[in-house]
Write a protein that holds these residues in place. Structure first.
Motif, PDB file in Angstrom:
ATOM      1  N   GLY A 142       0.587  -1.931   1.371  1.00 56.14           N
ATOM      2  CA  GLY A 142       2.083  -1.386   0.010  1.00 56.14           C
ATOM      3  C   GLY A 142       1.643  -1.265  -1.229  1.00 56.14           C
ATOM      4  N   SER A 143      -0.017  -1.612  -1.431  1.00 54.48           N
ATOM      5  CA  SER A 143      -1.130  -1.421  -2.736  1.00 54.48           C
ATOM      6  C   SER A 143      -1.425   0.266  -2.995  1.00 54.48           C
ATOM      7  CB  SER A 143      -1.851  -2.397  -3.525  1.00 54.48           C
ATOM      8  OG  SER A 143      -2.582  -2.707  -1.913  1.00 54.48           O
ATOM      9  N   LEU A 144      -1.351   0.721  -1.450  1.00 52.37           N
ATOM     10  CA  LEU A 144      -1.865   2.300  -1.704  1.00 52.37           C
ATOM     11  C   LEU A 144      -0.422   3.045  -2.142  1.00 52.37           C
ATOM     12  CD1 LEU A 144      -4.498   2.905  -0.305  1.00 52.37           C
ATOM     13  CD2 LEU A 144      -3.397   4.358   1.178  1.00 52.37           C
ATOM     14  N   PHE A 145       0.699   2.978  -1.587  1.00 51.20           N
ATOM     15  CA  PHE A 145       1.813   3.361  -2.018  1.00 51.20           C
ATOM     16  C   PHE A 145       2.301   3.333  -3.571  1.00 51.20           C
ATOM     17  CE2 PHE A 145       4.663   3.176   1.987  1.00 51.20           C
ATOM     18  CZ  PHE A 145       3.835   4.120   2.893  1.00 51.20           C
ATOM     19  N   GLN A 146       1.784   1.760  -4.248  1.00 54.33           N
ATOM     20  CA  GLN A 146       2.023   1.936  -5.343  1.00 54.33           C
ATOM     21  C   GLN A 146       0.874   2.497  -6.587  1.00 54.33           C
ATOM     22  OE1 GLN A 146       2.847  -2.483  -6.659  1.00 54.33           O
ATOM     23  NE2 GLN A 146       2.508  -2.653  -4.709  1.00 54.33           N
ATOM     24  N   VAL A 147      -0.098   2.533  -5.833  1.00 56.29           N
ATOM     25  CA  VAL A 147      -1.462   2.995  -6.275  1.00 56.29           C
ATOM     26  C   VAL A 147      -1.507   5.138  -6.522  1.00 56.29           C
ATOM     27  CG1 VAL A 147      -2.802   1.759  -6.542  1.00 56.29           C
ATOM     28  CG2 VAL A 147      -3.346   3.233  -4.968  1.00 56.29           C
ATOM     29  N   SER A 148      -0.686   5.923  -5.338  1.00 52.73           N
ATOM     30  CA  SER A 148      -0.718   6.761  -5.453  1.00 52.73           C
ATOM     31  C   SER A 148      -0.358   7.619  -6.405  1.00 52.73           C
ATOM     32  CB  SER A 148       0.030   6.902  -3.589  1.00 52.73           C
ATOM     33  OG  SER A 148       0.059   8.597  -3.968  1.00 52.73           O
ATOM     34  N   GLU A 149      -0.720   8.488  -6.685  1.00 53.88           N
ATOM     35  CA  GLU A 149      -0.213   9.870  -7.970  1.00 53.88           C
ATOM     36  C   GLU A 149       1.099   9.973  -7.567  1.00 53.88           C
ATOM     37  OE1 GLU A 149      -3.118  10.388 -10.475  1.00 53.88           O
ATOM     38  OE2 GLU A 149      -3.505   8.742 -11.168  1.00 53.88           O
ATOM     39  N   SER A 150       1.306  10.728  -6.241  1.00 56.83           N
ATOM     40  CA  SER A 150       2.313  11.732  -6.194  1.00 56.83           C
ATOM     41  C   SER A 150       3.216  11.194  -4.669  1.00 56.83           C
ATOM     42  CB  SER A 150       1.414  12.844  -5.411  1.00 56.83           C
ATOM     43  OG  SER A 150       0.084  12.414  -4.377  1.00 56.83           O
ATOM     44  N   ARG A 151       3.751  11.595  -4.244  1.00 54.02           N
ATOM     45  CA  ARG A 151       4.517  11.273  -2.798  1.00 54.02           C
ATOM     46  C   ARG A 151       3.953  11.282  -2.119  1.00 54.02           C
ATOM     47  NH1 ARG A 151       9.694  14.162  -2.452  1.00 54.02           N
ATOM     48  NH2 ARG A 151       8.369  16.367  -2.764  1.00 54.02           N
TER      49      ARG A 151
END
Lengths: 194, 224
Positions: A142-151
């Protein structure tokens, strides 16, 4: 009891709504619903099927017991299945390749089925171990999905990914709360008997 | 009880093995965790083929840029657009203009063409395409702004390249856009980010020289 049976039957057949193209499309074109509605739905369906099986043909469960000592196999399966479907590429491919989609439906359903069959044979410590693992898995994804700057998925919009990330962290927090509660209860009970 | 424990250990080992295998398969050895990186890896390895497609500026132009029995020796740098795209896409058009200038400047003309392919067949009429190409100063001998003949061909082309266009809810689209190097046979030779357009041009040049050499050799062989 009869009512419980009816609920279980409903849950068992509920995922068949995914055969309707419109419903499936609605759910699977939204990352949030794909991960946090479809996956649990399939899982619960499997679990409900297992509950029905135990109450109507309880004798057959001994076969599972032979290969599922105190629920260790069920836990391994649940952790592997949930980890695999957290990979962004798995999500995308499940939408683009029918074979992968089939594997997704089958694996989540089977994981639920297996866990429900072994839940009673599992020790409380083992259950907490499983919950703890799911908790950090959902939390970190979940946090990875949030910090990722691209799709991360070509099939989902950036905003959808962020929202799913927040929801996954929410699930992780709820699981943590449940874990703390169960741990507290467990220590109270064992403390009382000791 | 111990029997059950031994069985369970074996089953768990098999499960864990299957899991590790599946993850390795899916991520090509823990390298590519997203579909986009899988797609680029596939192109690098030469395992991606663009489906044959008829393209044209208007409905009476039917042109097949790549096919299995082509011998044009051309390399295409292809991107996918929709002309009503604001902001970002306009910037990308500017990058195409830079590539065009670079190609025009070359003393020895290279068989490299730029192609902007629209995937929004409903929105992008021939007039819209013409306006887009005029807005960006596209020189038709180098850079063509085209659309597939019909929706089926468009869908098939996008699918074979692993491109997914999503409606963004405000009338536009979001898609995994990049520069695709496609040779005369439809084999994808590389996928580059827009920012990396120099590398894409270089790759296209290399590829073009290689193709020319191969054609030369086969020509010599047939003469002997």
């Amino acid at each position: 009891m009869k009512r419980a049976g009816a609920y279980a039957a409903c849950f068992t057949i509920l995922p068949s709504v995914l055969f309707l193209d419109g419903v499936r499309h609605f759910i699977e074109t939204r990352m949030l619903l794909h991960m946090l509605l479809e996956f649990p739905l399939l899982f619960l369906s499997g679990a409900a099927a297992a509950a029905l099986m135990v109450s109507y043909a309880g004798g057959t469960a001994w076969v599972i017991e032979k290969i599922d000592y105190r629920g260790l196999t069920a836990i391994t399966l649940v952790l592997c299945v949930s980890a695999y479907w957290m990979i962004p590429a798995s999500l995308d491919n499940s939408l683009l390749q029918p074979g992968v989609a089939l594997a997704k439906y089958a694996s989540w359903w089977f994981a639920g089925w297996m866990l429900a069959l072994s839940w009673r044979r599992m020790s409380e410590v083992l259950r907490m171990f499983m919950l703890g693992n799911l908790c950090w898995m959902f939390g970190s994804v979940g946090s990875l999905f949030q910090v990722s700057e691209s799709r991360l998925c070509v099939n989902y919009l950036f905003g959808d990914q962020q929202m799913t990330g927040r929801a996954l962290v929410g699930v992780a927090v709820s699981l943590a709360a449940l874990l703390i509660y169960r741990a507290h209860e467990y220590s109270r009970r064992t403390g009382a008997t000791a | 009880m111990t029997d059950a424990l031994i069985n369970t250990t074996c089953v768990c080992a098999v499960l864990a093995g299957a899991f590790v295998f599946a993850v390795f398969e899916q991520t090509s050895g823990l390298e590519n965790w997203t579909f986009e990186s899988q797609r680029r890896e596939q192109a690098r390895a030469g395992r991606m083929w663009a489906s044959p497609v008829t393209l044209g500026e208007s409905s009476d132009v039917r042109w097949l840029p790549w096919s299995k029995d082509a011998n044009s020796g051309r390399i295409y740098i292809v991107d996918f657009i929709y002309t009503s795209c604001p902001g970002l896409c306009e910037g990308l058009g500017a990058q195409f203009r830079l590539m065009q200038r670079e190609l025009q400047r070359q003393v020895e003309t290279m068989p490299v063409s730029l192609l902007s392919v629209s995937f929004d067949l409903a929105g992008d009429t021939p007039e819209q395409l013409a306006a887009y190409s005029q807005r960006h100063g596209a020189d038709a001998s180098v850079w063509r702004v085209v659309r597939p003949a019909d929706q089926r061909e468009a869908d098939r082309l996008l699918r074979t390249l692993g491109i997914v266009a999503l409606e963004d809810g405000t009338g536009g689209f979001v898609h995994n856009s990049a520069l695709h190097l496609i040779d005369q046979y439809g084999q994808v030779r590389g996928i580059y980010d827009y920012g990396n357009w120099q590398a894409a041009l270089e790759g296209a040049g290399l590829q073009a020289r290689e193709t020319a050499r191969a054609i030369d050799e086969s020509y010599r062989e047939t003469r002997q």
